[in-house]
Scaffold this motif. Structure first.
Motif, short mmCIF file in Angstrom:
data_model
loop_
_atom_site.label_atom_id
_atom_site.label_comp_id
_atom_site.label_asym_id
_atom_site.label_seq_id
_atom_site.Cartn_x
_atom_site.Cartn_y
_atom_site.Cartn_z
N GLU A 49 0.77 -1.09 -0.01
CA GLU A 49 0.14 0.04 -0.05
C GLU A 49 0.91 1.21 -0.33
N LYS A 105 -5.13 1.92 -0.57
CA LYS A 105 -6.20 0.92 -1.45
C LYS A 105 -5.25 -0.38 -0.17
N GLN A 106 -6.61 -0.68 -0.78
CA GLN A 106 -6.66 -2.74 -0.11
C GLN A 106 -7.26 -3.53 -0.59
N PRO A 136 -3.27 -4.44 5.37
CA PRO A 136 -1.82 -4.82 6.42
C PRO A 136 -2.87 -5.08 7.38
N HIS A 137 -4.23 -5.62 7.47
CA HIS A 137 -5.72 -6.17 8.35
C HIS A 137 -5.32 -7.52 8.91
N LEU A 140 -4.33 -9.29 12.42
CA LEU A 140 -4.12 -8.23 13.49
C LEU A 140 -4.49 -9.07 14.18
N GLY A 144 -1.72 -5.10 18.28
CA GLY A 144 -1.82 -4.50 17.74
C GLY A 144 -2.68 -4.02 17.06
N ARG A 145 -3.84 -3.93 17.09
CA ARG A 145 -5.30 -3.09 16.39
C ARG A 145 -4.34 -1.14 17.46
N ILE A 148 -2.24 1.80 15.20
CA ILE A 148 -2.21 2.74 14.26
C ILE A 148 -2.08 4.29 14.26
N LYS A 153 3.82 1.75 8.50
CA LYS A 153 2.30 1.24 7.87
C LYS A 153 1.28 1.60 7.94
N CYS A 154 0.86 1.78 9.63
CA CYS A 154 -0.89 2.44 9.71
C CYS A 154 -0.95 3.79 9.47
N CYS A 157 -2.68 6.13 6.06
CA CYS A 157 -4.05 5.52 5.94
C CYS A 157 -4.82 5.98 7.23
N HIS A 158 -4.55 5.84 8.62
CA HIS A 158 -4.93 6.45 9.38
C HIS A 158 -4.55 7.86 10.70
N MET A 177 -13.79 6.70 8.54
CA MET A 177 -13.10 5.13 8.00
C MET A 177 -13.97 4.05 8.96
N ILE A 187 -17.28 0.30 11.14
CA ILE A 187 -17.37 -0.85 11.76
C ILE A 187 -17.41 -0.13 13.08
N SER A 217 -9.71 -1.14 19.14
CA SER A 217 -9.63 -0.87 17.50
C SER A 217 -9.78 1.32 18.02
C1 HEC Z 1 -4.58 0.85 3.18
C2 HEC Z 1 -5.20 1.72 4.17
C3 HEC Z 1 -5.40 1.18 5.23
C4 HEC Z 1 -4.14 1.26 6.14
C5 HEC Z 1 -2.37 0.96 6.17
C6 HEC Z 1 -4.70 0.29 7.53
N1 HEC Z 1 -6.00 0.55 7.24
FE1 HEC Z 1 -6.13 0.03 8.81
N2 HEC Z 1 -8.73 0.46 8.21
C7 HEC Z 1 -8.34 1.49 6.78
C8 HEC Z 1 -9.99 1.41 6.97
C9 HEC Z 1 -10.18 1.45 5.85
C10 HEC Z 1 -10.60 1.09 7.71
C11 HEC Z 1 -11.86 1.29 8.15
C12 HEC Z 1 -12.26 -0.53 8.30
C13 HEC Z 1 -12.26 -1.57 6.71
O1 HEC Z 1 -12.91 -1.36 5.60
O2 HEC Z 1 -12.07 -2.45 7.08
C14 HEC Z 1 -9.42 0.46 9.00
C15 HEC Z 1 -10.05 -0.63 10.36
C16 HEC Z 1 -9.24 -0.44 10.62
C17 HEC Z 1 -10.00 -0.97 12.40
C18 HEC Z 1 -11.18 -0.99 12.63
C19 HEC Z 1 -11.02 -2.52 11.91
C20 HEC Z 1 -10.99 -3.85 12.82
O3 HEC Z 1 -10.59 -5.00 12.73
O4 HEC Z 1 -11.34 -3.50 14.53
C21 HEC Z 1 -8.09 -1.32 13.02
C22 HEC Z 1 -8.16 -2.31 14.54
C23 HEC Z 1 -6.89 -1.13 11.97
N3 HEC Z 1 -7.92 -0.12 10.95
C24 HEC Z 1 -5.63 -0.95 12.38
C25 HEC Z 1 -5.16 -0.86 11.57
C26 HEC Z 1 -3.34 -1.01 12.03
C27 HEC Z 1 -2.82 -1.22 13.05
C28 HEC Z 1 -2.51 -1.14 10.87
C29 HEC Z 1 -1.23 -1.45 10.26
C30 HEC Z 1 -0.60 -2.34 10.43
C31 HEC Z 1 -3.50 -0.70 9.48
N4 HEC Z 1 -4.41 -0.32 10.65
C32 HEC Z 1 -2.98 0.04 8.32
C33 HEC Z 1 -7.86 2.22 6.54
C34 HEC Z 1 -6.07 1.25 6.78
#
Ligand code: HEC
Ligand code: HEC
Length: 258
Positions: A49, A105-106, A136-137, A140, A144-145, A148, A153-154, A157-158, A177, A187, A217
């Motif tokens: 990503e 993007k994912q 990236p999820h 997790l 790890g949650r 962000i 890596k997180c 986007c976050h 998001m 979510i 989260s």
């Molecule tokens: C590509 C963009 C992107 C990246 C990079 C990213 N996220 Fe997310 N994340 C999102 C989006 C968009 C959502 C909203 C829920 C979904 O669509 O899955 C989300 C939702 C989440 C959630 C809530 C969903 C859940 O499973 O509880 C957590 C926690 C989370 N991200 C943690 C992380 C962590 C930790 C990282 C790094 C390892 C990360 N994210 C990297 C875009 C991203």
């Protein structure tokens, strides 16, 4: 009798010959351009990503007429085709560079590029670029949650997009998001309600600032709790949610969108 018949036949033959020769000469006068491409689909495979991917398609005029290239477009702002010439003589080729940005993007993605030309058989030629952006999820852990804010890596986007923003823009960059557009829920729970009630407002502020005591989260977004936001930024989000609530939340229930 016999003479009459042979006269008929010779007339028919002459007419046919005329027709055929006029068809051949009209093909000569109307040369036809043909847009050919080395491949219609390109697969990038598994990619990270937040990077830029590049692929070059080779376009060739495989016809007999001048090929006019009237542009190349994509429906996604993340996919930019660059065409450097607008004409190809028969037999000539050019490169079409396409850059795809995987930021935000994912998963599995297919992007389309349209090439417009005067080739009568395909005036709007579609090219496809596909890829698998590593999610990236996947896998997790509970620990790890909470990363962000701390992991590069997180972050991209976050939180990175919210840097320096306030109110609606900040909400859309950092919260939407998980909590949906206008705080309507995704979510994470919906965030609208009676913000004029100070107990309600303080409860929301506490979780936004310090995080949920039960749910990884929802880490605390305030600087003091390890997050990226100042007190003013948290306040500006609550103010935005209060404003939306006035339009969308009326004693205890969501109002339909106006
Ligand atoms: C590509 C963009 C992107 C990246 C990079 C990213 N996220 Fe997310 N994340 C999102 C989006 C968009 C959502 C909203 C829920 C979904 O669509 O899955 C989300 C939702 C989440 C959630 C809530 C969903 C859940 O499973 O509880 C957590 C926690 C989370 N991200 C943690 C992380 C962590 C930790 C990282 C790094 C390892 C990360 N994210 C990297 C875009 C991203
Ligand atoms: C990675 C996903 C994610 C992001 C990003 C996120 N939240 Fe949350 N949020 C949640 C989840 C999940 C809950 C539910 C927690 C629970 O059940 O205790 C929650 C709960 C809340 C609550 C409590 C709601 C209630 O009714 O008790 C508030 C307030 C809140 N979030 C505000 C925010 C704000 C403001 C932002 C942006 C600065 C934000 N959240 C960003 C996932 C997220």
């Amino acid at each position: 009798m016999f003479n009459k018949l042979s006269l008929h036949i010779s007339v028919v033959v002459t007419v046919l010959l005329c027709l055929i020769s006029s068809l051949i000469s009209s093909a000569d006068e109307n040369p036809i351009p043909r847009l050919l491409v080395d491949t219609y689909r390109f697969e990038f495979g598994e990619v990270e990503e937040g990077i830029e991917l590049k692929h070059t398609f080779k376009l060739t005029n495989g016809g007999t007429g001048l090929l006019l290239l009237n542009g190349a477009h994509s429906s996604c702002g993340c996919t930019v085709p660059k065409l450097t010439v607008n004409k190809l003589k028969p037999g000539e080729s050019t490169d079409l560079l396409v850059v795809v940005d995987t930021a935000m993007k994912q998963g599995r993605l297919i992007k389309t590029v349209s090439v417009l030309s005067n080739d009568p058989s395909s005036p709007n030629l579609k090219l496809y670029l596909s890829m698998n952006v590593k999610n990236p999820h996947v896998g997790l852990s509970e620990e790890g949650r909470a990363k962000i804010f701390t992991s590069d890596k997180c972050n991209s986007c976050h939180v990175a997009k919210g840097n320096g923003l306030f109110g609606k823009d900040l909400y859309e960059a950092d919260c939407a998001m998980c909590h949906g557009k206008q705080g309507l829920g995704a979510i994470g729970p919906q965030l609208l309600g009676p913000y004029e009630n100070s107990a309600f407002k303080n409860g929301m502020e506490t979780i936004a600032s310090n995080g949920s005591p039960t749910h990884r989260s929802m880490p605390g977004f305030l600087v003091d709790a390890g997050g990226p936001l100042s007190k003013q930024q948290i306040d500006s989000i609550l103010k935005y949610l209060a404003d939306v609530s006035k339009q969308r939340y009326y004693p205890g229930k969501l109002m339909p969108k106006k």
